[in-house]
Design a protein around this motif. Structure first.
Motif, short mmCIF file in Angstrom:
data_model
loop_
_atom_site.label_atom_id
_atom_site.label_comp_id
_atom_site.label_asym_id
_atom_site.label_seq_id
_atom_site.Cartn_x
_atom_site.Cartn_y
_atom_site.Cartn_z
N PRO A 1 5.11 -1.85 14.28
CA PRO A 1 5.90 -1.13 13.26
C PRO A 1 5.97 -1.79 11.89
O PRO A 1 6.27 -1.10 10.90
CB PRO A 1 7.30 -1.07 13.90
CG PRO A 1 7.34 -2.22 14.85
CD PRO A 1 5.94 -2.36 15.38
N TYR A 2 5.72 -3.09 11.79
CA TYR A 2 5.89 -3.76 10.50
C TYR A 2 4.61 -4.51 10.13
O TYR A 2 4.35 -5.61 10.62
CB TYR A 2 7.09 -4.72 10.56
CG TYR A 2 8.36 -4.00 10.93
CD1 TYR A 2 8.95 -3.10 10.05
CD2 TYR A 2 8.94 -4.19 12.19
CE1 TYR A 2 10.11 -2.42 10.40
CE2 TYR A 2 10.10 -3.51 12.54
CZ TYR A 2 10.68 -2.62 11.65
OH TYR A 2 11.81 -1.94 11.99
N LEU A 3 3.82 -3.88 9.28
CA LEU A 3 2.54 -4.42 8.86
C LEU A 3 2.51 -4.57 7.35
O LEU A 3 3.11 -3.78 6.62
CB LEU A 3 1.40 -3.49 9.30
CG LEU A 3 1.28 -3.21 10.81
CD1 LEU A 3 0.22 -2.14 11.08
CD2 LEU A 3 0.95 -4.49 11.57
N LYS A 4 1.79 -5.60 6.88
CA LYS A 4 1.71 -5.83 5.44
C LYS A 4 0.37 -6.50 5.11
O LYS A 4 -0.35 -6.94 6.00
CB LYS A 4 2.87 -6.70 4.95
CG LYS A 4 2.88 -8.11 5.53
CD LYS A 4 4.06 -8.92 4.99
CE LYS A 4 4.01 -10.37 5.49
NZ LYS A 4 5.14 -11.18 4.96
N ASN A 5 0.05 -6.56 3.84
CA ASN A 5 -1.15 -7.24 3.32
C ASN A 5 -2.44 -6.72 3.95
O ASN A 5 -3.16 -7.45 4.62
CB ASN A 5 -1.05 -8.76 3.55
CG ASN A 5 0.19 -9.37 2.93
OD1 ASN A 5 0.66 -8.90 1.90
ND2 ASN A 5 0.72 -10.41 3.56
N PRO A 6 -2.78 -5.44 3.73
CA PRO A 6 -4.01 -4.90 4.33
C PRO A 6 -5.26 -5.59 3.82
O PRO A 6 -5.36 -5.94 2.64
CB PRO A 6 -3.98 -3.43 3.91
CG PRO A 6 -3.12 -3.40 2.67
CD PRO A 6 -2.09 -4.46 2.87
N ASP A 7 -6.21 -5.79 4.74
CA ASP A 7 -7.50 -6.40 4.39
C ASP A 7 -8.57 -5.78 5.28
O ASP A 7 -8.78 -6.19 6.41
CB ASP A 7 -7.43 -7.92 4.62
CG ASP A 7 -8.67 -8.64 4.09
OD1 ASP A 7 -9.75 -8.02 4.06
OD2 ASP A 7 -8.55 -9.82 3.71
N GLU A 8 -9.19 -4.71 4.76
CA GLU A 8 -10.25 -4.00 5.49
C GLU A 8 -9.80 -3.59 6.89
O GLU A 8 -10.52 -3.74 7.87
CB GLU A 8 -11.52 -4.84 5.55
CG GLU A 8 -12.14 -5.13 4.19
CD GLU A 8 -13.49 -5.80 4.29
OE1 GLU A 8 -14.18 -5.62 5.32
OE2 GLU A 8 -13.85 -6.52 3.34
N GLY A 9 -8.60 -3.05 6.98
CA GLY A 9 -8.10 -2.54 8.25
C GLY A 9 -7.24 -3.51 9.03
O GLY A 9 -6.57 -3.11 9.99
N PHE A 10 -7.26 -4.77 8.67
CA PHE A 10 -6.43 -5.79 9.32
C PHE A 10 -5.16 -6.02 8.51
O PHE A 10 -5.20 -6.08 7.28
CB PHE A 10 -7.20 -7.10 9.47
CG PHE A 10 -8.35 -7.02 10.44
CD1 PHE A 10 -8.15 -7.26 11.80
CD2 PHE A 10 -9.62 -6.70 10.00
CE1 PHE A 10 -9.20 -7.18 12.69
CE2 PHE A 10 -10.69 -6.62 10.89
CZ PHE A 10 -10.47 -6.86 12.24
N TYR A 11 -4.05 -6.19 9.23
CA TYR A 11 -2.76 -6.37 8.59
C TYR A 11 -2.03 -7.57 9.19
O TYR A 11 -2.17 -7.85 10.38
CB TYR A 11 -1.87 -5.14 8.81
CG TYR A 11 -2.30 -3.89 8.07
CD1 TYR A 11 -1.58 -3.42 6.98
CD2 TYR A 11 -3.42 -3.17 8.49
CE1 TYR A 11 -1.96 -2.26 6.31
CE2 TYR A 11 -3.81 -2.01 7.83
CZ TYR A 11 -3.07 -1.56 6.74
OH TYR A 11 -3.45 -0.42 6.08
#
Length: 255
Positions: free
Chosen positions: A133-143
């Motif tokens: 539920p809590y994702l941040k800082n996307p990098d090519e699909g990875f969080y």
């Protein structure tokens, strides 16, 4: 021309129990995707003789190291002895009933780049039953998975799971070994709590449903057995389950 991938300093660790055909499918899938690892370890949990015989045939075909035990000792022991056999600095952990998708090699290469560049990251998760539920800082699909106790809901606790993931092979030094002699659910839950309490850092691949598929055939069904109340769709039981998990997870984390 297809690109070939050699994942240096990575061991593919597969846990296995009475599902040798599923294991064969998994290993074939990596070959079809032109993926090679520096080493492959298959940790078997006391399978039936017919599956051990088939494992030995597969070993000649796929050139993996087979770690066995004379009797079934449960999930914790199976992961522990498998991880103990790993000699590389990184481990890709996959249970035998998963199959990688066509995009896996490119995504896994990026995961390797991230974990090598960011020394604070302990694991990179590739599959789940629901999105964290809590994702941040996307990098090519990875969080980055952002755990904070004050954030609402109990799903925030699920930073660690036994689903396919990349981890540092010194994982035990920071989070301890898996509890042995208990049911698989409790073993996984205990490691989840240890991961949180020891300030584990994880990345999550958001499009996980398109990276791995979990396959359970009629001839080799899932060996994980859960109590009926844990999976019931009954509204009352569902609400009671959510409340129980919310209270228990918070209590266990704080104690």
């Amino acid at each position: 021309m297809k690109k070939e991938y050699f994942f240096k300093d990575v061991t593919l660790l597969v846990t296995h129990y009475n599902r040798s055909q599923s294991l064969e499918q998994l290993l074939k899938s990596f070959i079809q995707l032109d993926c090679q690892f520096e080493d492959i370890v298959v940790s078997d949990d006391g399978s039936k003789p017919e599956h051990i015989d088939y494992l030995q045939l597969l070993q000649k075909q796929f050139d993996f190291r087979l770690i066995t035990t004379p009797k079934n000792k449960g999930l914790g022991n199976n992961i522990n002895k498998g991880q103990d056999a790993v000699q590389t600095s990184l481990t890709l952990y996959v249970q035998e009933d998963f199959t990688p998708a066509a995009i896996f090699p490119q995504r896994f290469q990026h995961a390797l780049n991230l974990i090598n560049a960011r020394q604070e990251i302990d694991i990179v998760r590739f599959y789940a039953y629901f999105e964290y539920p809590y994702l941040k800082n996307p990098d090519e699909g990875f969080y980055d998975m952002a755990f904070k106790l004050w954030k609402p809901g109990y799903r925030k606790f699920y930073m660690y799971s036994d689903h396919p993931h990349l981890r540092r092979s010194d994982f035990f030094q920071k989070f301890g070994r898996y509890i042995e002699g208990q049911k698989g659910d409790f073993t996984e839950y205990s490691m989840m709590m240890s991961f949180l309490k020891n300030n584990g850092k994880a990345l999550f691949y958001k499009d996980f449903q398109n990276l791995f598929t979990q396959k359970n055939s009629e001839s080799e069904p899932s060996t994980m057995k859960r109590e009926n109340w844990r999976e019931s769709n009954n509204f009352f039981l569902s609400q009671l389950r959510h409340l129980y998990r919310h209270l228990k997870f918070n209590f266990d984390y704080l104690t």
